[in-house]
Motif scaffolding. Structure first.
Motif, PDB file in Angstrom:
ATOM      1  N   ARG A  36       0.819  -1.206   0.000  1.00  0.00           N
ATOM      2  CA  ARG A  36       0.000   0.000   0.000  1.00  0.00           C
ATOM      3  C   ARG A  36       0.856   1.259   0.000  1.00  0.00           C
ATOM      4  O   ARG A  36       0.470   2.282  -0.559  1.00  0.00           O
ATOM      5  N   ARG A  37       2.014   1.200   0.629  1.00  0.00           N
ATOM      6  CA  ARG A  37       2.914   2.353   0.706  1.00  0.00           C
ATOM      7  C   ARG A  37       4.172   2.106  -0.130  1.00  0.00           C
ATOM      8  O   ARG A  37       5.280   2.428   0.290  1.00  0.00           O
ATOM      9  N   ARG A  38       3.966   1.559  -1.312  1.00  0.00           N
ATOM     10  CA  ARG A  38       5.117   1.235  -2.163  1.00  0.00           C
ATOM     11  C   ARG A  38       5.872   2.477  -2.616  1.00  0.00           C
ATOM     12  O   ARG A  38       7.033   2.385  -2.999  1.00  0.00           O
ATOM     13  N   TYR A  39       5.225   3.628  -2.557  1.00  0.00           N
ATOM     14  CA  TYR A  39       5.948   4.871  -2.867  1.00  0.00           C
ATOM     15  C   TYR A  39       7.027   5.114  -1.821  1.00  0.00           C
ATOM     16  O   TYR A  39       8.117   5.620  -2.136  1.00  0.00           O
ATOM     17  N   LEU A  40       6.775   4.758  -0.557  1.00  0.00           N
ATOM     18  CA  LEU A  40       7.798   4.862   0.479  1.00  0.00           C
ATOM     19  C   LEU A  40       8.915   3.855   0.241  1.00  0.00           C
ATOM     20  O   LEU A  40      10.090   4.155   0.462  1.00  0.00           O
ATOM     21  N   LEU A  41       8.545   2.665  -0.197  1.00  0.00           N
ATOM     22  CA  LEU A  41       9.548   1.646  -0.511  1.00  0.00           C
ATOM     23  C   LEU A  41      10.493   2.160  -1.595  1.00  0.00           C
ATOM     24  O   LEU A  41      11.720   2.002  -1.502  1.00  0.00           O
ATOM     25  N   LYS A  42       9.927   2.794  -2.612  1.00  0.00           N
ATOM     26  CA  LYS A  42      10.744   3.347  -3.687  1.00  0.00           C
ATOM     27  C   LYS A  42      11.702   4.403  -3.165  1.00  0.00           C
ATOM     28  O   LYS A  42      12.888   4.442  -3.553  1.00  0.00           O
TER      29      LYS A  42
END
Length: 299
Positions: A36-42
């Motif tokens: 859900r927070r893959r933008y943070l993972l990136k």
């Protein structure tokens, strides 16, 4: 007076109803929150890569130089000087197709183990899914794996590489097995390392054991000759061993010009290895969620 009491009671009911929709602070959905927070993972992956190559002239190009030099050194030292691979045709390619699997697993698992402690400042200051840090370590290792794969592909093409579709699927399956295994074990060891820093040293020793218990520098038939059948079964259930053999099948086997013996039922063994990797992932996630509530106090 009665009207005021009814009004106050209605307000209490409204407040109770509205707060029911709120999530309990600090309680997440585990790896689902990472998606859900893959933008943070990136962002975390980009930060890790930027920090690693800060002040470097070559930058990410080192990811290509290092495996190329490693391939040349191993080919010269083991293949030509020591003649370790006299019994294995095209030994340099056999060896390197296993080495990059071990490199990927070692980097991913080791960095995931240290990831929570290394990001102590973020863990203490803000709440975000803590699984992001071990998962990001696996992604960074995957970024470094790609240049090694390019070197392997170039060496295979020079050796007359002509794989079929099943062998390519086997290589993809091997990559997934290593990534899932490293994520699961990284979650487990990363959580334990917050409380017991000895976990880092234990993981370093495990990496040495994995390197020598996987068929990277030798052929699997040597284990069959030296050990009873049940030992061979346990040996082949190791997900990393399965991934190494799948890479041998995909990149080395199509270049061999004489009959060689592969492990039996390799694709079925690969699916079992994937199941073992999934089991590690489930165990790692359960332990991680059990311990993560105390991370901020312990790091």
């Amino acid at each position: 007076m009665a009207g005021n009491v009814r009004s106050f009671g209605a307000q209490q009911v409204a407040m109770t109803t509205s707060t029911d929709t709120y999530a309990v602070p600090g309680v997440g959905a585990g790896l689902l929150d990472v998606y859900r927070r893959r933008y943070l993972l990136k962002l975390i992956v980009r930060k890790e890569l930027r920090v690693r190559y800060r002040g470097s002239v070559l930058g990410l190009a080192w990811s290509y130089v290092k495996p190329l030099v490693q391939y040349v050194v191993l080919f010269f030292a083991l293949g030509i000087v020591l003649r370790v691979g006299d019994q294995i045709p095209n030994y340099a390619l056999y060896m390197f197709s296993g080495v990059i699997v071990i490199n990927f697993f070692s980097e991913a698992f080791s960095n995931a183990t240290r990831s929570i402690v290394s990001n102590a400042a973020l863990v203490k200051k803000i709440y975000l899914p803590r699984e992001l840090f071990p998962v990001a370590s696996v992604w960074v290792a995957a970024v470094h794996f790609l240049p090694q794969l390019v070197v392997l592909l170039a060496a295979a093409l020079l050796s007359g590489w002509k794989p079929d579709i099943m062998q390519l699927i086997g290589a993809a399956l091997g990559f997934v097995i290593v990534a899932v295994t490293a994520t699961g074990l990284g979650l487990l060891a990363g959580a334990v390392n917050v409380f017991f820093r000895d976990a880092e040293n234990i993981v370093d020793m495990l990496m040495m054991i994995v390197t020598w218990t996987s068929p990277v520098l030798y052929d699997w038939t040597m284990i069959r000759r030296l050990a009873p059948p049940w030992v061979l079964v346990i040996y082949q259930l190791n997900p990393i061993t399965v991934a190494v053999e799948l890479f041998h099948w995909a990149f080395w086997y199509p270049t061999v010009d004489r009959p060689v013996e592969l492990p039996p039922h390799l694709m079925w063994t690969g699916l079992i290895g994937l199941g073992m990797a999934a089991l590690f992932l489930i165990i790692g996630q359960l332990v991680f969620r059990r311990l993560e509530g105390h991370f901020a106090q312990e790091v």
